[in-house]
Write a protein that holds these residues in place. Sequence first.
Motif, PDB file in Angstrom:
ATOM      1  N   GLY A 148       0.683  -1.213   0.062  1.00  0.00           N
ATOM      2  CA  GLY A 148      -0.160  -0.158  -0.013  1.00  0.00           C
ATOM      3  C   GLY A 148       0.688   1.223  -0.033  1.00  0.00           C
ATOM      4  O   GLY A 148       0.290   2.327  -0.305  1.00  0.00           O
ATOM      5  N   ASP A 149       2.238   1.008   0.312  1.00  0.00           N
ATOM      6  CA  ASP A 149       3.219   2.289   0.259  1.00  0.00           C
ATOM      7  C   ASP A 149       3.886   2.092  -1.193  1.00  0.00           C
ATOM      8  O   ASP A 149       3.874   1.159  -1.761  1.00  0.00           O
ATOM      9  CB  ASP A 149       4.046   2.281   1.405  1.00  0.00           C
ATOM     10  CG  ASP A 149       3.561   2.560   2.808  1.00  0.00           C
ATOM     11  OD1 ASP A 149       2.333   3.008   2.581  1.00  0.00           O
ATOM     12  OD2 ASP A 149       4.009   2.614   3.844  1.00  0.00           O
ATOM     13  N   VAL A 186      11.546   2.534  -8.312  1.00  0.00           N
ATOM     14  CA  VAL A 186      10.280   2.856  -7.674  1.00  0.00           C
ATOM     15  C   VAL A 186       9.025   1.818  -7.769  1.00  0.00           C
ATOM     16  O   VAL A 186       9.063   1.620  -8.722  1.00  0.00           O
ATOM     17  CB  VAL A 186       9.840   4.311  -8.237  1.00  0.00           C
ATOM     18  CG1 VAL A 186       8.539   4.608  -7.344  1.00  0.00           C
ATOM     19  CG2 VAL A 186      10.945   5.285  -7.887  1.00  0.00           C
ATOM     20  N   LEU A 187       8.642   1.269  -6.669  1.00  0.00           N
ATOM     21  CA  LEU A 187       7.563   0.128  -6.515  1.00  0.00           C
ATOM     22  C   LEU A 187       6.575   0.935  -6.408  1.00  0.00           C
ATOM     23  O   LEU A 187       6.003   1.831  -5.333  1.00  0.00           O
ATOM     24  CB  LEU A 187       7.744  -0.780  -5.649  1.00  0.00           C
ATOM     25  CG  LEU A 187       9.213  -1.648  -5.754  1.00  0.00           C
ATOM     26  CD1 LEU A 187       9.103  -2.654  -4.709  1.00  0.00           C
ATOM     27  CD2 LEU A 187       9.285  -2.469  -7.057  1.00  0.00           C
ATOM     28  N   ASP A 188       5.248   0.740  -6.960  1.00  0.00           N
ATOM     29  CA  ASP A 188       4.034   1.307  -6.836  1.00  0.00           C
ATOM     30  C   ASP A 188       3.257   0.805  -5.798  1.00  0.00           C
ATOM     31  O   ASP A 188       3.717   0.003  -4.883  1.00  0.00           O
ATOM     32  CB  ASP A 188       3.228   1.414  -8.179  1.00  0.00           C
ATOM     33  CG  ASP A 188       2.643   0.006  -8.594  1.00  0.00           C
ATOM     34  OD1 ASP A 188       2.809  -1.077  -7.699  1.00  0.00           O
ATOM     35  OD2 ASP A 188       2.321  -0.354  -9.632  1.00  0.00           O
ATOM     36  N   ARG A 189       2.270   1.272  -5.389  1.00  0.00           N
ATOM     37  CA  ARG A 189       1.377   0.725  -4.054  1.00  0.00           C
ATOM     38  C   ARG A 189       1.063  -0.736  -4.016  1.00  0.00           C
ATOM     39  O   ARG A 189       0.902  -1.260  -3.163  1.00  0.00           O
ATOM     40  CB  ARG A 189       0.043   1.471  -3.825  1.00  0.00           C
ATOM     41  CG  ARG A 189       0.486   3.068  -3.686  1.00  0.00           C
ATOM     42  CD  ARG A 189      -0.913   3.695  -3.531  1.00  0.00           C
ATOM     43  NE  ARG A 189      -0.616   5.073  -3.432  1.00  0.00           N
ATOM     44  CZ  ARG A 189      -0.678   5.817  -2.199  1.00  0.00           C
ATOM     45  NH1 ARG A 189      -0.676   5.255  -1.255  1.00  0.00           N
ATOM     46  NH2 ARG A 189      -0.684   7.084  -2.133  1.00  0.00           N
ATOM     47  N   LYS A 190       1.116  -1.252  -5.260  1.00  0.00           N
ATOM     48  CA  LYS A 190       0.878  -2.839  -5.528  1.00  0.00           C
ATOM     49  C   LYS A 190       2.030  -3.578  -5.469  1.00  0.00           C
ATOM     50  O   LYS A 190       2.239  -4.702  -5.502  1.00  0.00           O
ATOM     51  CB  LYS A 190       0.033  -2.955  -6.702  1.00  0.00           C
ATOM     52  CG  LYS A 190      -1.360  -2.460  -6.764  1.00  0.00           C
ATOM     53  CD  LYS A 190      -1.993  -2.618  -7.913  1.00  0.00           C
ATOM     54  CE  LYS A 190      -3.417  -1.954  -7.946  1.00  0.00           C
ATOM     55  NZ  LYS A 190      -4.117  -2.243  -9.333  1.00  0.00           N
ATOM     56  N   ILE A 226       8.311   9.511  -7.860  1.00  0.00           N
ATOM     57  CA  ILE A 226       7.525   9.025  -6.625  1.00  0.00           C
ATOM     58  C   ILE A 226       6.059   9.572  -6.308  1.00  0.00           C
ATOM     59  O   ILE A 226       5.339   9.028  -6.243  1.00  0.00           O
ATOM     60  CB  ILE A 226       8.634   9.409  -5.406  1.00  0.00           C
ATOM     61  CG1 ILE A 226       9.763   8.909  -5.565  1.00  0.00           C
ATOM     62  CG2 ILE A 226       7.860   9.242  -4.014  1.00  0.00           C
ATOM     63  CD1 ILE A 226      10.677   9.167  -4.343  1.00  0.00           C
ATOM     64  N   ASP A 227       6.084  10.877  -6.841  1.00  0.00           N
ATOM     65  CA  ASP A 227       5.000  11.754  -6.659  1.00  0.00           C
ATOM     66  C   ASP A 227       3.904  10.932  -7.627  1.00  0.00           C
ATOM     67  O   ASP A 227       2.706  10.845  -7.306  1.00  0.00           O
ATOM     68  CB  ASP A 227       5.123  13.121  -7.176  1.00  0.00           C
ATOM     69  CG  ASP A 227       5.748  13.899  -5.986  1.00  0.00           C
ATOM     70  OD1 ASP A 227       5.904  13.455  -4.731  1.00  0.00           O
ATOM     71  OD2 ASP A 227       6.326  14.813  -6.465  1.00  0.00           O
ATOM     72  N   SER A 228       4.471  10.777  -8.697  1.00  0.00           N
ATOM     73  CA  SER A 228       3.434  10.006  -9.812  1.00  0.00           C
ATOM     74  C   SER A 228       2.905   8.665  -9.319  1.00  0.00           C
ATOM     75  O   SER A 228       1.624   8.550  -9.146  1.00  0.00           O
ATOM     76  CB  SER A 228       4.145   9.687 -11.269  1.00  0.00           C
ATOM     77  OG  SER A 228       4.290  11.196 -11.901  1.00  0.00           O
ATOM     78  N   ALA A 229       3.709   7.873  -8.430  1.00  0.00           N
ATOM     79  CA  ALA A 229       3.339   6.616  -7.845  1.00  0.00           C
ATOM     80  C   ALA A 229       2.412   6.928  -6.819  1.00  0.00           C
ATOM     81  O   ALA A 229       1.400   6.168  -6.676  1.00  0.00           O
ATOM     82  CB  ALA A 229       4.522   5.905  -7.607  1.00  0.00           C
ATOM     83  N   LEU A 230       2.618   7.896  -6.103  1.00  0.00           N
ATOM     84  CA  LEU A 230       1.676   8.195  -4.932  1.00  0.00           C
ATOM     85  C   LEU A 230       0.354   8.473  -5.477  1.00  0.00           C
ATOM     86  O   LEU A 230      -0.578   8.183  -4.640  1.00  0.00           O
ATOM     87  CB  LEU A 230       2.498   9.473  -4.033  1.00  0.00           C
ATOM     88  CG  LEU A 230       3.436   9.091  -2.953  1.00  0.00           C
ATOM     89  CD1 LEU A 230       3.818  10.350  -2.464  1.00  0.00           C
ATOM     90  CD2 LEU A 230       2.673   8.028  -1.909  1.00  0.00           C
ATOM     91  N   ALA A 231       0.273   9.325  -6.375  1.00  0.00           N
ATOM     92  CA  ALA A 231      -0.983  10.027  -7.012  1.00  0.00           C
ATOM     93  C   ALA A 231      -1.871   8.804  -7.629  1.00  0.00           C
ATOM     94  O   ALA A 231      -3.152   8.808  -7.721  1.00  0.00           O
ATOM     95  CB  ALA A 231      -0.622  10.664  -8.007  1.00  0.00           C
ATOM     96  N   GLU A 232      -1.355   7.489  -7.902  1.00  0.00           N
ATOM     97  CA  GLU A 232      -2.218   6.476  -8.432  1.00  0.00           C
ATOM     98  C   GLU A 232      -3.089   5.982  -7.533  1.00  0.00           C
ATOM     99  O   GLU A 232      -2.586   5.909  -6.319  1.00  0.00           O
ATOM    100  CB  GLU A 232      -1.104   5.435  -8.942  1.00  0.00           C
ATOM    101  CG  GLU A 232      -0.223   6.024 -10.205  1.00  0.00           C
ATOM    102  CD  GLU A 232       0.776   4.761 -10.648  1.00  0.00           C
ATOM    103  OE1 GLU A 232       1.551   5.045 -11.503  1.00  0.00           O
ATOM    104  OE2 GLU A 232       0.719   3.909 -10.059  1.00  0.00           O
TER     105      GLU A 232
END
Length: 201
Positions: free
Chosen positions: A79-80, A167-171, A193-199
Amino acid sequence: MRRSRLRLAASVLSAALAAAVLSGCTATALQSQYENGDNKGYISGTGVTEIKPADRKEPVTFSGKTEDGATFSSADHAGDVVVVNFWYAQCPPCRLEAKQLQKLATQYQGKGVDFVGVNTRDDVASAESFDSTFGVTYPSILDADGGKVQLAFSGTYRPNSTPTTVVLDRKGRVAARIEGPINDQPSTVSTLIDSALAEQP
């Protein structure tokens, strides 16, 4: 005339073979230096690869012991967004980027972004000395013995050079890979990082 052409073709072929042999020797020497840990033989790339959500592969799962004897597991950070940096202490560009990575880790602390290093060569003492020298506070998995974490990232977007930051996304999927030191492009890393957080998770 025909003999001249044959001699020319033979010369071209000999030159090509010589070049191939020299190239092979160079690659072998560099590989040997890299494996032996010589500073002059570090392999550093430059380049950023961003993967669209629809094109991402399966989640990367990994775990391992950190310098302080604790266990870091990707499952505990589901989730992070997770930023994974592959490094070792005597790698010059790793030393160059260390403070910038720490700055980013501090910047994103408490915002759903976790940083972890993967030390590919060193023992506990060397890793701790590096952390102390450069003020690194996030954990690093010691992966020199067996390389299990490196193996977990051995797919399409594996770390081909040192340092590499993933960078790993929330999944838990690879969303981006930065080859080479990040200090020349910290804003790029922040954007990824911001792009991945926004997903959406």
